[in-house]
Every structure is written in C-alpha cells, then in structure tokens.
Design an enzyme around this catalytic site. Structure first.
Site, PDB file in Angstrom:
ATOM      1  N   GLY A 192      -6.319  -4.555 -11.869  1.00  0.00           N
ATOM      2  CA  GLY A 192      -5.181  -3.639 -11.995  1.00  0.00           C
ATOM      3  C   GLY A 192      -4.458  -3.725 -13.324  1.00  0.00           C
ATOM      4  O   GLY A 192      -5.014  -4.121 -14.348  1.00  0.00           O
ATOM      5  N   LYS A 238     -20.544  30.829 -18.352  1.00  0.00           N
ATOM      6  CA  LYS A 238     -20.459  29.860 -19.450  1.00  0.00           C
ATOM      7  C   LYS A 238     -19.119  29.164 -19.275  1.00  0.00           C
ATOM      8  O   LYS A 238     -18.067  29.696 -19.642  1.00  0.00           O
ATOM      9  CB  LYS A 238     -20.545  30.573 -20.804  1.00  0.00           C
ATOM     10  CG  LYS A 238     -21.981  30.972 -21.155  1.00  0.00           C
ATOM     11  CD  LYS A 238     -22.070  31.635 -22.505  1.00  0.00           C
ATOM     12  CE  LYS A 238     -21.661  33.083 -22.389  1.00  0.00           C
ATOM     13  NZ  LYS A 238     -21.875  33.909 -23.561  1.00  0.00           N
ATOM     14  N   ILE A 248     -10.981 -17.368  -9.221  1.00  0.00           N
ATOM     15  CA  ILE A 248      -9.785 -16.514  -9.296  1.00  0.00           C
ATOM     16  C   ILE A 248     -10.152 -15.179  -9.945  1.00  0.00           C
ATOM     17  O   ILE A 248     -10.710 -15.137 -11.040  1.00  0.00           O
ATOM     18  CB  ILE A 248      -8.653 -17.193 -10.111  1.00  0.00           C
ATOM     19  CG1 ILE A 248      -8.331 -18.572  -9.515  1.00  0.00           C
ATOM     20  CG2 ILE A 248      -7.420 -16.315 -10.134  1.00  0.00           C
ATOM     21  CD1 ILE A 248      -7.237 -19.325 -10.252  1.00  0.00           C
ATOM     22  N   ASN A 275       2.513   4.638  -5.192  1.00  0.00           N
ATOM     23  CA  ASN A 275       3.395   4.645  -6.377  1.00  0.00           C
ATOM     24  C   ASN A 275       3.292   5.976  -7.132  1.00  0.00           C
ATOM     25  O   ASN A 275       4.283   6.467  -7.634  1.00  0.00           O
ATOM     26  CB  ASN A 275       3.181   3.490  -7.378  1.00  0.00           C
ATOM     27  CG  ASN A 275       2.006   2.624  -7.101  1.00  0.00           C
ATOM     28  OD1 ASN A 275       1.052   3.071  -6.485  1.00  0.00           O
ATOM     29  ND2 ASN A 275       2.077   1.390  -7.540  1.00  0.00           N
ATOM     30  N   CYS A 276       2.093   6.537  -7.158  1.00  0.00           N
ATOM     31  CA  CYS A 276       1.914   7.776  -7.919  1.00  0.00           C
ATOM     32  C   CYS A 276       2.670   8.940  -7.272  1.00  0.00           C
ATOM     33  O   CYS A 276       2.918   9.955  -7.915  1.00  0.00           O
ATOM     34  CB  CYS A 276       0.431   8.116  -8.040  1.00  0.00           C
ATOM     35  SG  CYS A 276      -0.537   6.723  -8.652  1.00  0.00           S
ATOM     36  N   SER A 310       0.798  -1.222   0.000  1.00  0.00           N
ATOM     37  CA  SER A 310       0.000   0.000   0.000  1.00  0.00           C
ATOM     38  C   SER A 310       0.837   1.282   0.000  1.00  0.00           C
ATOM     39  O   SER A 310       0.529   2.218   0.701  1.00  0.00           O
ATOM     40  CB  SER A 310      -0.917  -0.014   1.237  1.00  0.00           C
ATOM     41  OG  SER A 310      -1.998   0.851   1.035  1.00  0.00           O
TER      42      SER A 310
HETATM   43  C1  LIG Z   1       5.961   6.241 -10.566  1.00  0.00           C
HETATM   44  C2  LIG Z   1       4.529   5.968 -10.888  1.00  0.00           C
HETATM   45  C3  LIG Z   1       3.633   7.019 -10.948  1.00  0.00           C
HETATM   46  C4  LIG Z   1       2.296   6.765 -11.252  1.00  0.00           C
HETATM   47  N1  LIG Z   1       1.436   7.827 -11.295  1.00  0.00           N
HETATM   48  C5  LIG Z   1       0.132   7.595 -11.551  1.00  0.00           C
HETATM   49  C6  LIG Z   1      -0.790   8.668 -11.521  1.00  0.00           C
HETATM   50  O1  LIG Z   1      -0.422   9.818 -11.235  1.00  0.00           O
HETATM   51  N2  LIG Z   1      -2.090   8.379 -11.807  1.00  0.00           N
HETATM   52  C7  LIG Z   1      -2.512   7.113 -12.100  1.00  0.00           C
HETATM   53  O2  LIG Z   1      -3.706   6.904 -12.346  1.00  0.00           O
HETATM   54  N3  LIG Z   1      -1.649   6.076 -12.120  1.00  0.00           N
HETATM   55  C8  LIG Z   1      -0.353   6.291 -11.847  1.00  0.00           C
HETATM   56  N4  LIG Z   1       0.515   5.234 -11.840  1.00  0.00           N
HETATM   57  C9  LIG Z   1       0.011   3.890 -12.191  1.00  0.00           C
HETATM   58  C10 LIG Z   1      -0.593   3.200 -10.996  1.00  0.00           C
HETATM   59  O3  LIG Z   1       0.270   3.298  -9.913  1.00  0.00           O
HETATM   60  C11 LIG Z   1      -0.872   1.751 -11.350  1.00  0.00           C
HETATM   61  O4  LIG Z   1      -1.773   1.730 -12.409  1.00  0.00           O
HETATM   62  C12 LIG Z   1      -1.438   0.978 -10.187  1.00  0.00           C
HETATM   63  O5  LIG Z   1      -0.567   0.986  -9.096  1.00  0.00           O
HETATM   64  C13 LIG Z   1      -1.723  -0.478 -10.591  1.00  0.00           C
HETATM   65  O6  LIG Z   1      -2.165  -1.186  -9.495  1.00  0.00           O
HETATM   66  P1  LIG Z   1      -1.906  -2.746  -9.374  1.00  0.00           P
HETATM   67  O7  LIG Z   1      -2.476  -3.176  -8.077  1.00  0.00           O
HETATM   68  O8  LIG Z   1      -2.344  -3.416 -10.607  1.00  0.00           O
HETATM   69  O9  LIG Z   1      -0.322  -2.900  -9.366  1.00  0.00           O
HETATM   70  P2  LIG Z   1       0.740  -2.329  -8.341  1.00  0.00           P
HETATM   71  O10 LIG Z   1       0.185  -1.185  -7.590  1.00  0.00           O
HETATM   72  O11 LIG Z   1       1.973  -2.081  -9.147  1.00  0.00           O
HETATM   73  O12 LIG Z   1       0.979  -3.518  -7.344  1.00  0.00           O
HETATM   74  C14 LIG Z   1       1.388  -4.770  -7.783  1.00  0.00           C
HETATM   75  C15 LIG Z   1       2.201  -5.428  -6.678  1.00  0.00           C
HETATM   76  O13 LIG Z   1       2.207  -6.834  -6.879  1.00  0.00           O
HETATM   77  C16 LIG Z   1       3.434  -7.347  -6.432  1.00  0.00           C
HETATM   78  N5  LIG Z   1       3.628  -8.660  -7.056  1.00  0.00           N
HETATM   79  C17 LIG Z   1       3.785  -8.921  -8.375  1.00  0.00           C
HETATM   80  N6  LIG Z   1       3.889 -10.252  -8.585  1.00  0.00           N
HETATM   81  C18 LIG Z   1       3.816 -10.832  -7.369  1.00  0.00           C
HETATM   82  C19 LIG Z   1       3.878 -12.179  -6.940  1.00  0.00           C
HETATM   83  N7  LIG Z   1       4.006 -13.179  -7.800  1.00  0.00           N
HETATM   84  N8  LIG Z   1       3.772 -12.435  -5.624  1.00  0.00           N
HETATM   85  C20 LIG Z   1       3.609 -11.425  -4.728  1.00  0.00           C
HETATM   86  N9  LIG Z   1       3.561 -10.127  -5.096  1.00  0.00           N
HETATM   87  C21 LIG Z   1       3.651  -9.839  -6.398  1.00  0.00           C
HETATM   88  C22 LIG Z   1       4.432  -6.297  -6.883  1.00  0.00           C
HETATM   89  O14 LIG Z   1       5.605  -6.365  -6.098  1.00  0.00           O
HETATM   90  C23 LIG Z   1       3.653  -4.993  -6.676  1.00  0.00           C
HETATM   91  O15 LIG Z   1       4.003  -4.375  -5.452  1.00  0.00           O
HETATM   92  C24 LIG Z   1       1.856   5.442 -11.513  1.00  0.00           C
HETATM   93  C25 LIG Z   1       2.757   4.384 -11.439  1.00  0.00           C
HETATM   94  C26 LIG Z   1       4.080   4.629 -11.116  1.00  0.00           C
HETATM   95  C27 LIG Z   1       5.035   3.486 -11.038  1.00  0.00           C
END
Ligand SMILES: Cc1cc2nc3c(=O)[nH]c(=O)nc-3n(C[C@H](O)[C@H](O)[C@H](O)COP(=O)(O)OP(=O)(O)OC[C@H]3O[C@@H](n4cnc5c(N)ncnc54)[C@H](O)[C@@H]3O)c2cc1C
Length: 562
Positions: free
Chosen positions: A288, A441, A284, A46-47, A43
C-alpha cells in the site's frame, strides 16, 4: 497447498490490509489471522469519502464495505479496531499492541506479519493548521468531523489547499453543497502528474464552475480567531476568507513501525519490498501507500499512493503469507482518473515532463476527438495525448481529458504498456465499436495512427509549446476560423485551396502546418511533403493545444494574439 495453523498478523485494516486478510483466508483455512486497526473502522471506502461529504453518497453506512463482524463470520478473521501496533520485535516475532479503548498493552506473536499502515496526510507547518475548521481527509473520523462542521456550521466559503486528486474531488463536492471555493496550489497547474497543457483543460472547467484558482501560490498563514480559521493568506499577498479549510497537499508513507524495526527503507522513502511484497525481513510483508513499487516504465522504485496497487499488493502479500507462494506483484504504472465537474482527467505511465525529469527519451502526439461516433447524438470531446519512445515507438504513457470514455482509453493504453507494446501494436488493436459507444477508428487508434505516421516518416510533429519563430507556419483552417483567432505572422491558406496556392510558399523553408486540432494540418503536411517541401511538421493538437499550452504558461503570452 499449505494449510497449517500459522499466525498471520496484519497492521492496518483498510485497502491493503483488508484485502490481504481475505486473500490469506482463501489460501489457508487453518491460519489464525488477526487484523489490528487503530481507527474505529476497517475496510471503509476511502475513495468514496468526498462523495459522502458532498451528498452524492447519501448513506454513511454505504462507506463501510465490510465490518469486523462480517470479517469474523465470513472469513474467520479476528479484526480488532481501536488497536494500534506500537512496535515489532523481529527476534521474538511478536508485535506490541495497545488497545486504545482501554489503554491496555499486550504482545501478539506472529509467524507472518503484514504491514499495511497507509500514509499520513501532510499538513503545512503553520500556526493555525490545528484550528477547529482546518481539516485533512483520510478516514471515517476525519469524514465525520468535516460532515458535522458542514451540517452544523453551514460554512459559505471554503479554501482547498492542494490541487491533486483529493483536492479536486473536495472542490467539486463543496461546490455541490453550494459553497464558494478557492483552490490554492503551489505548482502553476492543477493535477501535478499531468503535463501542464492537459491540466489546463481541467483548470478551464474549474473556472467555468466558479472555482477561484490560485496556482503557483503557497499558503503562507492561517488567521485564527477563537480557535477558528477565518482567513488563509498566500505568498502572493492574497488573503482568502474561509469558513472551512481543507488541506490536500499530499501524503507521507507511514514507515514509523518499519523504521523502528530496522526494515529497509527505499530511496523513494517507502518501505523496500520484493515482488512478493516481502520487506528486508522475509517474515514481514508491506503493502500500500507505505511502500515503494517498481514503476513499470521507469523500472525504478516509486511511491504510488493509489487504491489499485494497494489492493493488488494486499492480495499478493496475503497469499504469500498464507502459503509461502504467490504470483509476483506486477510493476505499477500510476494509472489514475479523477472527475472534476464535467471534466474527467486520466493518465497512465509517463507524462512528457516525467520523462524529461527521468531523462527518458520521449515524444508525444495529441489528438482531439469524440468519445463515440461524431454523428451519433451526445458525442463528447476528448483530448488524448500519447507518449512514446521516439525510435522504437514503445508506448510510455498517455493522458486524456474529456468526459465520457476517457477512462476506457487510458485503461486500454495502460494494458498496452503492461504488455510492453509499441504504437504500431496500439494501431492494430481490435476494439469494440457501435456508434453510441465508440468509433470504428477509436481515439486510441487515432492517436496511434498519428504516432505511427511520425515513426514511419510520413509526418513530423512539433509539440504545442514549440517556439515557431523563424518557421514558415501555414494555417490551413477556414476564413472564419482564421478570423476568430490566429498565430502572429502565419500564412493562411485553407486546406482545400492548398494544392492551387503552393506558389505562395517557400518549399526550402522549415514549414509547420496548423489547423484546429491536427487533422487538416496532417493532410496539408502530406500534400506539401509530396510536392517537394524539404521539412514539414504538423503542430500536434493544433490551435486547441496551442491555446492550452499558452494559457498554462508553457510559451510566450504574446503568441497567438491577433
Ligand atoms: C479521500 C480519499 C480519496 C481517495 N480516492 C482515491 C481514488 O479515487 N482512487 C485511488 O486509486 N486511490 C484513492 N485514494 C487513495 C487510496 O485510498 C489509498 O491509496 C489506499 O487506501 C492505500 O491503502 P493502504 O492499505 O496502504 O492504506 P489505508 O487504506 O489508508 O489503510 C491504512 C490503515 O492502517 C491503519 N494504521 C496505520 N498505522 C497503524 C498501526 N500502527 N496500527 C494499527 N493500524 C494502523 C490506519 O488507521 C489506516 O486505517 C484516496 C484516498 C483518500 C484518503
């Protein structure tokens, strides 16, 4: 309400995974919920990472939105960092997990499994990509590595590869730290999702801030000395000195687990899911960056790597996994916003180029306006492009570039698209107004008014990049404006003189009216139409957008030169 003691296992503990865990708990107090996260953190924001690297976010711990301890005490969720899920056994309903701290492997049974493994940063397949000062930015570990390099080595010159959202945010933050920054992008524009002329506004701002732009060029090599990148070479032959290199060329969905478990992968390369985020195996779920969503306008699956959809999908999956029911995930519009110095750029739905790519009939109007009443101090200029279906007027998308208020207009239009509205609906929206905050407007209304005029046959528009050869082009700006810059071969009649000088024009010819941004040319077009001119159109966005279209390479370089 289901409140049984099912076991919900979640893979990945950041945007989608953490949201799913919290939602699952709120929906089922008895469930056993386990989150496996292979990195050291869950948690995290990342953004927010670029803003910590640049120093705008001062404390590192502000990035850690929730800790494993917080998940345990508040939500009774068992969060295990440094635990990687290696495989899924669908028959046995269990996952194989390795504890990365101890190397110990174990099996964890599940009743419901939620995959939220995110995406992997793409890295060019070049020798030198693994040099000690070449970085990608995805997680806390990457952030710590980059921050240490910045603090300890005090680099002077940075090369950022990729002009998407993360690339631009890093450019801004590295400049903020005082580095010289060169930005390399394969496409001839920054911010690839935007139409080129809109993206050009951002390019101008980057240049104004001293960023060296290499657009339409690709990284060809990385010159490494003693394990450290010293230079980045480009296809064009350019060689850019570098003390630090940041790669932001896009992401690939993390589908490894899903593929090896024989879950269906969709045509866009993301895991295929239904509206409840269930994969081809109903026990399942996936959410994201790893999945494909239904695009709300194109009505086809697409990968959209943004935090908003990941969080909303996590909520749907968490609830459905916890109680076998949840409101479905709504289609996604790719609504996004980025700040690059003084320029904010945002978009939702389709751009014109995306519409063309997917053969979706679309047209657009562009207006230049102020974000609040022009007479109230501090009004900032905004360009707003509204994309809609030519006949029905259905709103398909919008892009805005400016300063304050850009996000608000894009969010309003995104909401309109969500509810499947037309430009006539947009023109009738009841929006809040006071001089320091808006206009009676609103920019949304103004763009919609122009689109309505076009649909209602009151005005035809031509796009900023349109070839005007052979047309009678009437520039209706003032003498002073015309003297400063004008298109070749145009007739110049200021709008206030037009009524008296109609005889200078040929009413039988195709006529295009043009002014600075499209307002006076609209008045002129209406006047000419009512005086019997056969076919009159207005150049949408006027000379402002013509400039951006020309400068972004959408039309002949010679156009517009005096
Ligand atoms: C620097 C940065 C800036 C961003 N800025 C924006 C923004 O301003 N606005 C916006 O809308 N989006 C932004 N994003 C994109 C946004 O952060 C992602 O779209 C979002 O975090 C995706 O969520 P997620 O849960 O799919 O993946 P993530 O948040 O990336 O989480 C996935 C997690 O899964 C873990 N994982 C992967 N495989 C395994 C495994 N086999 N076993 C256990 N753990 C695993 C990884 O370690 C990771 O921590 C940004 C991304 C980054 C990197």
């Amino acid at each position: 309400m289901t409140n049984d003691s099912r076991t919900i296992v979640i893979v990945g503990g950041v945007a989608g995974g953490a949201t799913a865990a919290a939602r699952a708990r709120r929906c089922n107090e008895k469930a056993r919920i386990i989150v496996f996260e292979k990195s050291g953190y869950v948690s995290f924001a990342n953004c927010g990472l670029p803003y910590y690297l640049g120093g705008e976010i001062k404390q590192r711990d502000k990035l850690l939105v929730a800790t494993p301890e917080r998940f345990r005490t508040r939500f009774n969720v068992d969060v295990r960092t440094q635990h990687e899920v290696l495989a899924i056994d669908r028959q046995a309903k269990c996952v194989t997990v390795v504890n990365l701290s101890t190397g110990q492997t174990f099996e964890q049974p599940y009743d419901k499994l939620i995959l939220a493994p995110g995406a992997k940063a793409m890295v060019p397949n070049l020798s030198g990509s693994d040099a000690g000062n070449v970085f990608v930015l995805r997680n806390m570990e990457d952030t710590d590595r980059i921050r240490t390099w910045l603090d300890q080595k005090q680099p002077q010159r940075a090369v950022v590869v990729g002009a998407g959202f993360i690339g631009l945010e890093m450019v801004e933050q590295l400049k903020r730290r005082g580095l010289q920054v060169a930005l390399v992008e394969l496409l001839p524009q920054v911010l690839p999702p935007l139409d080129a002329e809109m993206a050009h506004v951002v390019e101008e701002e980057l240049r104004r801030q001293g960023v060296e732009l290499h657009l339409g060029d690709a990284i060809a090599g990385i010159v490494v000395e003693q394990g450290i990148a010293r230079q980045v070479t480009l296809d064009s032959g350019a060689a850019l000195d570098a003390d630090i290199v940041l790669i932001g060329i896009g992401v690939r969905p993390n589908t490894k687990l899903a593929v090896s478990a024989n879950l269906e992968i969709g045509e866009s390369g993301g895991i295929r899911v239904n509206r409840h985020m269930q994969t081809s195996d109903p026990a399942i779920y996936a959410v994201g960056d790893a999945v494909q969503y239904e695009h709300g306008v194109l009505e086809r699956p697409m990968r959209i790597a943004l935090a908003g959809p990941a969080n909303r999908a996590g909520r749907v999956a968490g609830q459905h996994a916890a109680m076998d029911d949840a409101p479905p995930m709504a289609p996604v519009l790719g609504t996004s916003v980025v700040r690059a110095f003084a320029a904010t750029a945002a978009m939702t739905g389709l751009s014109l180029k995306m519409a063309a790519r997917f053969e979706r009939p679309a047209t657009a109007v562009t207006i230049e306006t102020k974000h609040h009443a022009g007479y109230y101090p501090g009004a900032q200029t905004m360009l707003l492009k509204l994309v809609y279906e030519p006949r029905s007027g259905k709103v398909l998308g919008a892009q805005a570039v400016g300063g304050a208020g850009v996000d608000k207009r894009i969010d309003v239009i995104s909401t309109a698209i969500h509810f499947d509205t037309t430009v006539h609906d947009l023109a009738s929206l009841d929006l809040a107004y006071a001089p320091p905050l808006g206009s009676a407007k609103d920019p949304v209304h103004m763009a919609a008014f122009v689109a309505c005029n076009q649909l209602d046959g009151l005005l035809d528009v031509v796009q900023p990049q349109e070839d005007l050869a052979g047309k009678q082009v009437v520039d209706v700006r003032t003498e002073k404006e015309f003297a400063a810059d004008h298109l070749p071969g145009v007739v110049h009649i200021p709008v206030d003189q037009l009524r008296d000088r109609l005889a200078e024009l040929d009413p039988a010819r195709d006529t295009v009216t043009i002014c600075r941004s499209g307002l006076r040319s609209y008045l002129a077009a209406r006047l000419l139409m009512q005086h019997g001119f056969k076919h009159v159109s207005d150049l949408t966005g006027g000379m402002v957008m013509r400039h951006h279209a020309r400068a972004s390479g959408m039309l002949d370089e010679a156009d517009g030169k005096k």
